[in-house]
Design a protein around this motif. Sequence first.
Motif, short mmCIF file in Angstrom:
data_model
loop_
_atom_site.label_atom_id
_atom_site.label_comp_id
_atom_site.label_asym_id
_atom_site.label_seq_id
_atom_site.Cartn_x
_atom_site.Cartn_y
_atom_site.Cartn_z
N LEU A 222 0.84 -1.21 0.00
CA LEU A 222 0.00 0.00 0.00
C LEU A 222 0.87 1.25 0.00
O LEU A 222 0.57 2.23 -0.69
CB LEU A 222 -0.93 0.01 1.22
N ARG A 223 1.92 1.20 0.81
CA ARG A 223 2.82 2.36 0.89
C ARG A 223 3.43 2.65 -0.48
O ARG A 223 3.51 3.80 -0.91
CB ARG A 223 3.93 2.09 1.91
N ILE A 224 3.83 1.61 -1.19
CA ILE A 224 4.41 1.78 -2.53
C ILE A 224 3.35 2.34 -3.49
O ILE A 224 3.61 3.28 -4.23
CB ILE A 224 4.99 0.44 -3.04
N ALA A 225 2.15 1.76 -3.44
CA ALA A 225 1.08 2.19 -4.36
C ALA A 225 0.66 3.63 -4.10
O ALA A 225 0.25 4.33 -5.03
CB ALA A 225 -0.12 1.26 -4.22
N LEU A 226 0.75 4.06 -2.85
CA LEU A 226 0.26 5.40 -2.49
C LEU A 226 1.41 6.38 -2.25
O LEU A 226 1.20 7.46 -1.67
CB LEU A 226 -0.63 5.31 -1.25
N GLN A 227 2.59 6.01 -2.67
CA GLN A 227 3.79 6.82 -2.43
C GLN A 227 3.59 8.29 -2.77
O GLN A 227 3.89 9.18 -1.99
CB GLN A 227 4.95 6.24 -3.25
N GLY A 228 3.02 8.54 -3.95
CA GLY A 228 2.87 9.92 -4.42
C GLY A 228 1.77 10.70 -3.73
O GLY A 228 1.61 11.90 -3.97
N TYR A 229 0.99 10.06 -2.90
CA TYR A 229 -0.18 10.73 -2.29
C TYR A 229 -0.05 10.86 -0.78
O TYR A 229 -0.97 11.34 -0.12
CB TYR A 229 -1.46 9.96 -2.63
N ILE A 230 1.06 10.43 -0.26
CA ILE A 230 1.19 10.42 1.20
C ILE A 230 1.10 11.84 1.75
O ILE A 230 0.48 12.08 2.77
CB ILE A 230 2.52 9.73 1.61
N GLN A 231 1.62 12.80 1.03
CA GLN A 231 1.58 14.18 1.51
C GLN A 231 0.17 14.77 1.46
O GLN A 231 -0.07 15.79 2.07
CB GLN A 231 2.52 15.05 0.65
N MET A 232 -0.73 14.12 0.72
CA MET A 232 -2.11 14.63 0.64
C MET A 232 -2.88 14.38 1.92
O MET A 232 -3.92 14.95 2.15
CB MET A 232 -2.85 13.97 -0.52
N ASP A 233 -2.38 13.48 2.74
CA ASP A 233 -3.10 13.11 3.96
C ASP A 233 -2.85 14.15 5.04
O ASP A 233 -2.25 13.88 6.07
CB ASP A 233 -2.66 11.72 4.42
N GLN A 234 -3.32 15.36 4.78
CA GLN A 234 -3.12 16.43 5.77
C GLN A 234 -4.37 16.67 6.60
O GLN A 234 -4.29 17.07 7.74
CB GLN A 234 -2.74 17.74 5.06
N ALA A 235 -5.54 16.43 5.98
CA ALA A 235 -6.78 16.71 6.70
C ALA A 235 -7.52 15.41 6.96
O ALA A 235 -7.39 14.45 6.22
CB ALA A 235 -7.66 17.64 5.86
N GLU A 236 -8.30 15.40 8.03
CA GLU A 236 -9.13 14.23 8.32
C GLU A 236 -10.21 14.15 7.25
O GLU A 236 -10.81 15.16 6.89
CB GLU A 236 -9.79 14.39 9.70
N PRO A 237 -10.51 12.96 6.72
CA PRO A 237 -11.49 12.85 5.65
C PRO A 237 -12.90 13.25 6.02
O PRO A 237 -13.68 13.64 5.19
CB PRO A 237 -11.44 11.37 5.27
#
Lengths: 215, 179
Positions: free
Chosen positions: A194-209
């Motif tokens: 999952l970490r590899i698949a979402l590598q480019g989006y990890i920084q997007m997780d700034q706000a609670e969904p």
Amino acid sequence: MATGESSTQLALRDPDIRLMLRVRDDDAEAFAELVELYHHRLVTVMHHLVGNNEEAEDLAQEVFLRVYRGRKKYHPKAKFSTWLYTIANNLALNVMRSRQRKPTIPLNVRDSGPLGPRPAEQLVLDRADQPQQRMQKQELAAIVKQALDTLNERQRIAVVLNKFEDMNYAEIAEVMGLTTKAVKSLLSRARDNLRIALQGYIQMDQAEPTESAEE
Amino acid sequence: MPLTDDEKAELVAYLDGELDEVSTQAVEARIASDPETRAELDALKQTWGLLDFLPQASPSPNFTNRTIERLTIETEAPPAAPPPADTAWITLVGWAAAILLAVGLGYGAMAYYWKGVGKDSGDPSKNGQPIHPEPIADADLPLVRHLRIAERWRAYENAGDIAFAKQLNHPDLFADEPQ
């Protein structure tokens, strides 16, 4: 009527076991209570596994029917939810494996499909979110879903049970018929994938969904 | 130096709270001393957090009722047990024999009926004899030619004269009626 001392102790600790024992004694009301109690959680798990609300409901319904059909063979050995998710695991595995043999084309998140919000949900989203933020969340949901889909069936089930059912490794091992060590390894590989698949989006997780839009 | 699979598994188990005290301390020591392990830990945490963005399921409000209804249908309907394989051929032979018997009886009854009808009517064709029409005598030929007039002679007799008879020839009055 629990069988043996350990069953009695389990039944005393877990009210759902007592409910299931009533189901075993053909108490229809108890079965309805059990369905009411667990259906939301079960549909949620199935939804994350098969990615489709309608199919998730059908599968959850089938799980409950299997619970009822197998009621006479029920002997409490662990928490009721463990037994329930063991049935769910077997069913979901079959469905996912048969789907793998007959692959389908997934719909885009914006299509009217399982990933798209329902009208009522859309209304809530419209009020809560700015359009850009909403789009970002929808896109992110689709990306996370795709990442989850890259996992094999066992990894996906382990992740969903761990994340959404808060099951520990021992419970997951019991549901999936594995050792605790195997679950540890399974979850490690799954989270690494999952970490590899979402590598480019990890920084997007700034706000609670679930947070509403900024004022 | 990249983490081995075992070290990654320890890190994930640490995040999940699955390690005993000794292992927990070992992982924490490594996190404190190794920036790569710290970065890996942070990435794993964030990845896990991203799963919260997955679309939420929303079960139908009548899910429980539908499930109970389905169960009721299932428990009320008696299971349709197929006939055992070793008796299936007996059923098949039975049906075939019944059909053959019905056809045979039907044929016999019809043959008997037509035989009786032929005898009663005296019609040579129905007695199985060929029809040979008598030859028409020359004297009778005009009668045969004017057979239609003879058949309607009573009407012509009442007509009185030929003009009225011609009027009677109007198709609306004496046209051949469909048989």
